[in-house]
Scaffold this active site. Structure first.
Site, PDB file in Angstrom:
ATOM      1  N   SER A 479       0.820  -1.215   0.000  1.00  0.00           N
ATOM      2  CA  SER A 479       0.000   0.000   0.000  1.00  0.00           C
ATOM      3  C   SER A 479       0.855   1.268   0.000  1.00  0.00           C
ATOM      4  CB  SER A 479      -0.945  -0.043   1.207  1.00  0.00           C
ATOM      5  OG  SER A 479      -1.959   0.909   1.097  1.00  0.00           O
ATOM      6  N   ASP A 490      10.129   5.910 -10.078  1.00  0.00           N
ATOM      7  CA  ASP A 490       9.765   6.620 -11.304  1.00  0.00           C
ATOM      8  C   ASP A 490      10.607   7.884 -11.494  1.00  0.00           C
ATOM      9  OD1 ASP A 490       7.903   4.697 -11.884  1.00  0.00           O
ATOM     10  OD2 ASP A 490       6.182   5.827 -11.155  1.00  0.00           O
ATOM     11  N   LYS A 505      -0.830  -4.278  -3.222  1.00  0.00           N
ATOM     12  CA  LYS A 505      -2.140  -3.760  -2.789  1.00  0.00           C
ATOM     13  C   LYS A 505      -2.258  -2.310  -3.237  1.00  0.00           C
ATOM     14  CE  LYS A 505      -5.207  -2.973   1.138  1.00  0.00           C
ATOM     15  NZ  LYS A 505      -5.473  -1.543   0.871  1.00  0.00           N
TER      16      LYS A 505
END
Length: 722
Positions: A479, A490, A505
């Protein structure tokens, strides 16, 4: 945003539900039917990805409900299942018509079969078992069909009870040998015919059967105390969990327990469990809890029996998870004895003293790393915590910022952020924390069902840390952990080291009290529903759902081949992609790819890593071993083989990275008044010194040393003291 979303959804639900449910009359004013209709409505209107309730849905509910209430196939006969079959494609119609005939038919038959089971196990355990004959039992119950006759069912019970009793018999024999004369070789495994004559095998076998019988008596006494409403809640959750594994209905008493848990008060052993046919599987260990402190259990272990101190244990195989948890929980200071099948296949009894989880161990903590000529810093973050009443009072982002500042003052040249086993938490803290490492920009994208995406951004141009950064993750990083790791990946701001992928998740859940949705309710407390309402997306557009975050540098661990993660849950939402956010890759590193390449080359040659990989494969083999011999000699031989193999891998705990770890000065000052804190930190530092993943993170930091970081104008920002 989250609070506004919840309010908006509640307004929609209440506006329609007030009209839909207030004046509706039932032929039979039944709370069960009312709950079924209300929950179905909330799922249809509020779930992120509502499912079509059709014949396929009906068939899944049919199979799953039977599996939930009879996971080991020891109650129902095939003739019962054949009789139930006429409802397989009717449950969707029953849901629409608030009809609960299928549940009633199955429940009534279950009550009959459970009464018959009492007679069966009583008859079976009245006769001695012969442990010298050669027979086996299949414990992968999914591979079994239902018994076609009562005779076949009794034979199934006989094998299961023989298996349970064999384990008790073996333990009693071991204990008696250990208590015998000093010249006996207690470490050796005795064949049945070689058990010392001083031990009465007949009496021991009889005692083992009595233990098993007492365990089953207690289990069925426990089940007898369950009311029809308890079984109906199980049926409701079978329907609810078809939508996704995180959507769940809380009965009123369970909602109260959930509220206590969310308040941060955990009393028990400090572990989160998952229902499995063969017991309760440990899927998370809560930092600071008794299990965490004792280090006697680990994720992947399966609890088979639960005993209160000094009492015979109760077999929880086949028991509902919430009922098993009731046995495991208890007052602070009391002892619970857990019979556990370890990840490596061995069976042990572990005694845990129940306690209140120490929340302090859930907070961020840091240490300096002395790596010869270089000094680095490590921050461990067990979860993304927040004080909902006062965000400024305490939250994970602020605490990490403070630790970063302290590590800079201590001369750290690179930072390791350890998110292993971090199951997530507050979204706001993720965004704020990510902002500590970049100038500004998007961190995560969130989308609600049928809504346009929202981009959560760091708008603070200050950078708390612009030096080398490594993030450690594993299969249990979930999460919020995945959001932070994904954003840093990224941006190419950090090197991610760890498992092949994180948990996966990528969904958001909210709790909705059902009483808030209905006006003029005459049925009492209706409980609450935890509903999946949103989905997370990386700034590159990909979801973290199912795929998680794939490490830049993959390092094997014990769980590499074990079923863990969102993809191994029932009915998970799928992976998808949306448009990317507008962001620029961080240009601070001169040779990011070269550092990753060097690390992979080191890992390929590392003997410790090869041993970890071998251990992981062996653990998978052990878990896949589902045919168990009921012959004493073969059973004991297999156990001994597993123990010896397990001993080989215990050397993994003896690894020494030669790195030195120290607490920061402010913590050392606390040690003078808090010897317990000193002891905790000493243990943590010893564990870090044995941690090859931390060692490799240090190696990567060396490759990303500050000399290889492009110089920026200005100095690093300091902590905002306001």
């Amino acid at each position: 945003m989250k609070k506004n979303f919840i309010l908006a959804l509640l307004v929609i639900l209440v506006a329609v539900a007030s009209c839909s449910f207030t004046n509706k009359s039932f032929d039979n004013d039944d709370k069960d039917k009312f709950l079924l209709e209300l929950i179905s409505y909330v799922l249809e209107k509020g779930h992120y990805e509502p499912k079509e309730v059709n014949d396929s849905f009906s068939s899944n509910v049919f199979d799953d409900f039977i599996e939930v209430i009879d996971p080991t196939k020891r109650y129902f006969l095939q003739s019962d299942i054949d009789e139930f079959e006429k409802y397989r494609f009717m449950i969707d119609d029953e849901i629409r018509n608030t009809d609960i005939t299928f549940f009633n038919v199955v429940y009534q038959r279950l009550m009959v079969r459970m009464q018959e089971a009492k007679e069966i196990y009583g008859d079976v355990l009245a006769q001695p078992f012969d442990y010298t004959i050669d027979e086996t039992i299949e414990i992968d119950y999914d591979k079994q069909e239902f018994a076609t006759s009562k005779k076949e069912l009794k034979e199934r019970w006989r094998k299961q009870l023989k298996y349970n009793t064999l384990n008790v018999f073996d333990n009693k024999i071991e204990n008696q040998i250990a208590d015998s004369e000093a010249d006996l070789e207690v470490d050796a495994a005795y064949a049945f015919n070689e058990i010392p004559g001083s031990i009465d095998k007949v009496t021991t076998e009889e005692e083992a059967r009595e233990v098993t019988k007492n365990t089953l008596d207690e289990f069925f006494d426990f089940v007898d105390d369950l009311e029809r409403k308890d079984w109906f809640v199980q049926y409701l959750n079978t329907i609810v969990e078809e939508f996704d594994p995180h959507t769940f209905y809380f009965a009123p008493e369970e909602k109260e327990k959930f509220d206590i848990g969310m308040s941060g008060k955990f009393e028990g052993i400090g572990a989160r469990l998952q229902k499995k046919p063969e017991g309760a599987k440990i899927v998370e260990i809560i930092s600071g809890g008794p299990v965490w402190r004792d280090q006697s259990l680990e994720v992947g272990d399966q609890i088979l029996k639960v005993g209160q101190e000094g009492e015979e244990p109760i077999n929880i195989v086949g028991m509902r998870l919430e009922d098993a948890i009731k046995l495991i929980k208890g007052p602070e200071g009391t002892v619970v004895d857990l019979t556990v099948r370890k990840v490596d296949g061995t069976i042990e009894t572990v005694s845990i003293t129940r306690d209140v989880v120490e929340l302090e161990e859930s907070y961020a903590k840091s240490a300096t790393i002395d790596a010869g000529e270089n000094k680095y810093g490590l921050i461990n973050l067990p979860k993304f915590y927040i004080d909902f009443e006062d965000y400024a009072e305490r939250n994970a982002a602020t605490d990490v910022a403070k630790e970063l500042e302290r590590l800079k003052e201590a001369g750290a040249e690179g930072i390791i952020l350890d998110l292993r086993d971090n199951g997530g938490g507050s979204l706001k803290t993720v965004v704020d924390m990510a902002g500590l490492f970049i100038k500004d920009g998007p961190i995560v994208q969130v989308r609600s069902s049928g809504q346009r995406k929202e981009v959560h951004e760091d708008k603070d141009e200050r950078i708390q840390w612009d030096g080398p950064l490594v993030i450690l993750v594993n299969e249990l990083s979930a999460s919020a952990s995945e959001i932070l790791a994904a954003a840093m990946q990224d941006y190419k701001r950090a090197v991610i080291i760890g498992s092949k992928q994180t948990f996966g998740k990528g969904t958001v859940q909210n709790i909705f009290p059902l009483d808030d949705i209905v006006r003029g309710n005459e049925h009492g407390d209706l409980g609450a529903i935890k509903l999946t309402t949103q989905k997370f997306y990386r700034i590159n557009g990909g979801s973290t759902q199912l795929e998680g975050v794939k490490s830049d540098i993959v390092v094997p661990d014990r769980y590499s081949y074990i079923d863990l993660g969102e993809r191994d849950q029932q009915n998970p939402l799928g992976w998808d992609k949306i448009t990317a956010a507008d962001y620029k890759v961080w240009d601070g590193y001169i040779d990011f790819e070269d550092a990753v390449k060097k690390s992979k080359e080191r890992m390929a040659k590392n003997e410790q890593i090869k041993l970890i990989e071998e251990n992981a494969k062996w653990l998978k083999e052990q878990q896949d071993e589902n045919v168990i011999s009921l012959n004493y000699d073969k059973y004991v031989s297999k156990e001994e083989e597993a123990k010896k193999r397990s001993e080989k891998f215990k050397s993994l705990r003896d690894y020494d990275s030669k790195l030195s770890f120290s607490s920061l000065n402010y913590e050392k000052e606390l040690f003078t008044q808090d010897s317990v804190l000193r002891e905790k930190r000493d243990r943590w530092h010893k564990d870090l010194a044995r941690d090859i993943y931390v060692e490799e993170a240090v190696n990567v930091l060396k490759d990303l040393h500050k000399n290889n970081i492009k110089k920026k104008d200005g100095e690093l920002a300091s902590v905002n003291k306001g």
